[in-house]
Design an enzyme around this catalytic site. Structure first.
Site, PDB file in Angstrom:
ATOM      1  N   TYR A   1      -1.265  -1.679  10.320  1.00 29.76           N
ATOM      2  CA  TYR A   1      -1.561  -1.775   8.855  1.00 29.76           C
ATOM      3  C   TYR A   1      -0.366  -1.330   8.096  1.00 29.76           C
ATOM      4  O   TYR A   1       0.277  -1.994   7.272  1.00 29.76           O
ATOM      5  CB  TYR A   1      -2.811  -1.169   8.165  1.00 29.76           C
ATOM      6  CG  TYR A   1      -3.093  -1.188   6.961  1.00 29.76           C
ATOM      7  CD1 TYR A   1      -3.678  -2.321   6.473  1.00 29.76           C
ATOM      8  CD2 TYR A   1      -2.794  -0.158   6.153  1.00 29.76           C
ATOM      9  CE1 TYR A   1      -4.051  -2.633   5.056  1.00 29.76           C
ATOM     10  CE2 TYR A   1      -3.016  -0.165   4.581  1.00 29.76           C
ATOM     11  CZ  TYR A   1      -3.841  -1.513   4.370  1.00 29.76           C
ATOM     12  OH  TYR A   1      -3.964  -1.593   2.901  1.00 29.76           O
TER      13      TYR A   1
ATOM     14  N   SER B   1       0.856  -1.295   0.095  1.00 30.28           N
ATOM     15  CA  SER B   1      -0.106  -0.139   0.177  1.00 30.28           C
ATOM     16  C   SER B   1       0.769   1.168   0.041  1.00 30.28           C
ATOM     17  O   SER B   1       2.010   1.088   0.211  1.00 30.28           O
ATOM     18  CB  SER B   1      -1.009  -0.135   1.232  1.00 30.28           C
ATOM     19  OG  SER B   1      -1.491   1.226   1.321  1.00 30.28           O
TER      20      SER B   1
END
Length: 258
Positions: free
Chosen positions: A161, A145
């Site tokens: 995350y 990401s």
């Protein structure tokens, strides 16, 4: 369109919805056989229906050790080959307690790492072992990401995350180095923020519009990544490994207005 993936058989972990399902459709359009894995049985049925007779769907939890191996074996059984793994499965750990460090729970940390990193290690391990067992090369594509290397503290402070997605990059480069001599390629995609974000607010929507200014300023769409995922699975990428490719609408090079 030219069949970039003719005679390729590819397993997509997290392939029944979102980015993975979009890629599965693109792979099939480009001549590939695919096995898609998802947690939800209904999504598996819908995926198989949509993808047609060169695809199989398998229900499974990506954090379970046997899931990827079973999918790869199904791929070999059904299509006679296994040429590529695309690991998309992962997601937010907010509901488990991921968040800014001062609020992060241990369960949130463990569950988020499990969901995004352990699952990926397991699928990559299954793919590497299979390629080596068959004495052939192959392609692995992993999902990170943009938050792994370009944080946005006000709206996206989920620290477990970010850690997991950052670790995907280190892990992928490390295994790319170890298996390049066996002609096994490992690359990484880092998308910007994709539509369907949980807990989005008017403020975060506005921020995304300014932070991802390409194409009028918007959230990413699953099919924004289709072209590059086809490339990395194809023989056009045969001399490319250990690379990180970002598709973020300009996120990384834009200030974004709070």
């Amino acid at each position: 369109m030219e069949n970039w993936l003719a005679n390729k058989s590819i397993v997509i972990i997290g392939g029944t919805t979102g980015l993975g399902f979009s890629a599965a459709k693109a792979f099939v359009r480009n001549g590939a056989n695919v096995v898609v894995v998802g947690r939800n049985p209904e999504n598996c049925l819908v995926a198989e229906l949509h993808l047609g007779n060169t695809a199989r769907a398998k229900q499974g939890d990506a954090t379970h050790p046997q899931t990827a191996l079973d999918a790869i074996q199904l791929c070999i059984r059904e299509f006679g080959s296994f040429d590529g793994l695309y690991h998309v499965a992962g997601g937010s750990g907010e509901k488990f307690g991921d968040g800014p460090l001062h609020e992060l729970s241990l369960e949130g940390w463990n569950k988020t790492l499990d969901l995004n990193l352990t699952s990926l290690m397991l699928s990559n391990q299954a793919a590497i072992r299979t390629f080596m067992g068959m004495n052939k090369g192959g392609s692995i594509l992993n999902m990170s990401s943009v938050l792994a290397h370009a944080p946005a503290a006000q709206h996206f402070a989920n620290h477990a995350y970010a850690t997991a997605k950052s670790a995907v990059i280190g892990f992928s480069k490390s295994i790319a180095a170890s298996y390049a001599s066996k002609n096994i390629r490992v690359n990484v995609l880092t998308p910007g923020i994709i539509e369907g974000l949980e807990n989005s607010t008017e403020a975060s929507d506005k921020f995304i519009k300014s932070k991802q200014p390409l194409d009028g300023g918007r959230y990413g769409l699953p099919n924004d990544l289709d072209g590059i995922s086809v490339y990395f699975m194809s023989d056009y990428a045969r001399f490319t490994t250990g690379q990180i490719f970002t598709v973020d609408g300009g996120w990384e090079i834009t200030d974004g207005q709070y």
